[in-house]
Scaffold this active site. Structure first.
Site, PDB file in Angstrom:
ATOM      1  N   GLU A 129       0.126  -4.613  -0.842  1.00 19.56           N
ATOM      2  CA  GLU A 129       1.239  -3.776  -1.311  1.00 19.56           C
ATOM      3  C   GLU A 129       2.516  -4.609  -1.438  1.00 19.56           C
ATOM      4  O   GLU A 129       3.301  -4.423  -2.360  1.00 19.56           O
ATOM      5  CB  GLU A 129       1.477  -2.606  -0.349  1.00 19.56           C
ATOM      6  N   THR A 182       6.089   0.162  -9.566  1.00 24.15           N
ATOM      7  CA  THR A 182       6.592   0.602  -8.256  1.00 24.15           C
ATOM      8  C   THR A 182       7.856  -0.163  -7.868  1.00 24.15           C
ATOM      9  O   THR A 182       8.810   0.417  -7.341  1.00 24.15           O
ATOM     10  CB  THR A 182       5.497   0.403  -7.181  1.00 24.15           C
TER      11      THR A 182
HETATM   12  N1  HSE Z   1       5.883   5.211  -0.981  1.00 22.60           N
HETATM   13  C1  HSE Z   1       5.733   4.341  -2.100  1.00 22.60           C
HETATM   14  C2  HSE Z   1       6.857   4.607  -3.095  1.00 22.60           C
HETATM   15  C3  HSE Z   1       4.418   4.588  -2.764  1.00 22.60           C
HETATM   16  O1  HSE Z   1       7.097   5.764  -3.386  1.00 22.60           O
HETATM   17  O2  HSE Z   1       7.484   3.664  -3.564  1.00 22.60           O
HETATM   18  C4  HSE Z   1       4.192   3.710  -3.961  1.00 22.60           C
HETATM   19  O3  HSE Z   1       2.992   4.041  -4.548  1.00 22.60           O
END
Ligand code: HSE
Length: 307
Positions: A129, A182
């Site tokens: 991530e 993201t």
């Molecule tokens: N919690 C993270 C965000 C998840 O919202 O950026 C990303 O998939």
């Protein structure tokens, strides 16, 4: 055993009010990884099977980075050949990077006879991530690995809670086919939150968790409001408020942005309502002229697994 094939599911993270904390696993959709042990310390990533333009250089690839960290931790003299099949589109908001990271952490652990705990697997997957979005968040990788509905009570130290889910809770997701990265959708967020807004938000987190524990569908619905992230990120999703309005009119308990978007999820009581929500999403997205996919899913009890 020197080969393994594994699957890890797509996930919905944040679940409206629980930014970086709440998430759940979907059934059917996910990534598949085939691993083969190699006698020397190399990592070879075969061309990725599926859409997107993902690097096959181990240090730039989520699977490569997670696998390397695990091999290093094991002080392994062996290497890996990896073949990834993407079922979750990158930039969809359905935990694409998490599915790749989680299936890798799970499969490597299996191949080496389970030397790591579940929590360590989540920590390894979080490295993927970090590579993908710049932040090592765990709200997608925890449900992708462990299944079900999870909460990250604390990141330091990592403390993951598995939350029970009412039997008739179903999710309908629409994935408008635009890519939202993201990293970008995190960078546009405000860094500070006013206290009176934070109070409303953590009231909803408490309500949502209590509703899940007590199978109180109305309470779940009342709690699915995000006062902090949605007002900013909804701008990246064409027709967001129209889609959610239609879903609520069709009987959804509540809606929100799935992860960092552009997918939009809703929760419903029972399959017939989840199907009505799917029809509502379909109708509205067609009117908006958006190409899209729609999924209906139970909250999947199982996370990563051998297939
Ligand atoms: N919690 C993270 C965000 C998840 O919202 O950026 C990303 O998939």
């Amino acid at each position: 055993m020197n080969r393994i094939k594994a699957f890890a599911p797509a996930t919905v993270a944040n679940v409206s009010c629980g930014f970086d904390v709440l998430g759940f696993a979907l059934d059917k959709v996910g990534d598949v990884l085939e691993l083969e042990l190699l006698p020397n310390q190399t990592i070879i990533i075969d061309p990725i099977n599926g859409p997107g333009n993902l690097s096959t250089e181990p240090e730039k690839n989520i699977c490569g980075v997670v696998a390397k960290a695990m091999l290093d931790a094991l002080d392994s003299k062996q290497g890996l050949r990896m073949k990834l099949t993407k079922g979750v589109l990158p930039g969809s908001g359905l935990g694409s990077s998490a599915a790749s990271a989680s299936v890798t952490a799970f499969a490597v652990n299996e191949l080496f006879n389970k030397p790591f705990s579940e929590k360590q697997l989540v920590e390894f997957a979080m490295l993927g991530e970090k590579l993908a979005s710049g932040t090592a968040h765990a709200d997608n990788v925890a449900p992708a690995l462990l299944g079900g509905f999870t909460a990250i009570r604390s990141y330091d130290p990592l403390d993951i809670i598995r939350i029970p889910v009412p039997d008739e809770l179903y999710c309908t997701v629409i994935h408008p086919k635009i890519e939202v990265r993201t990293e970008l959708s995190r960078n546009i967020l405000k860094k500070q939150v006013e206290l009176k807004i934070a109070i409303k938000q953590w009231g909803n987190v408490a309500g949502l968790v209590a509703g899940l524990y007590s199978s109180n569908y109305d309470l779940i619905g009342r709690s699915l409001t995000d006062y902090i992230i949605e007002p900013v990120r909804s701008r990246l999703i064409p027709g967001y408020y129209e889609l959610t309005k239609y879903a609520l009119l069709a009987g959804a308990l509540g809606c929100g942005i799935s992860g960092s978007g552009p997918s939009v999820f809703s929760l419903s009581k029972g399959v017939p309502t989840a199907q009505k929500v799917a029809e509502a999403f379909n109708e509205k997205a067609t009117l908006l002229g958006l190409p899209f996919d729609i999924y209906i899913s139970k909250i999947a009890d199982k996370g990563a697994r051998v297939i």
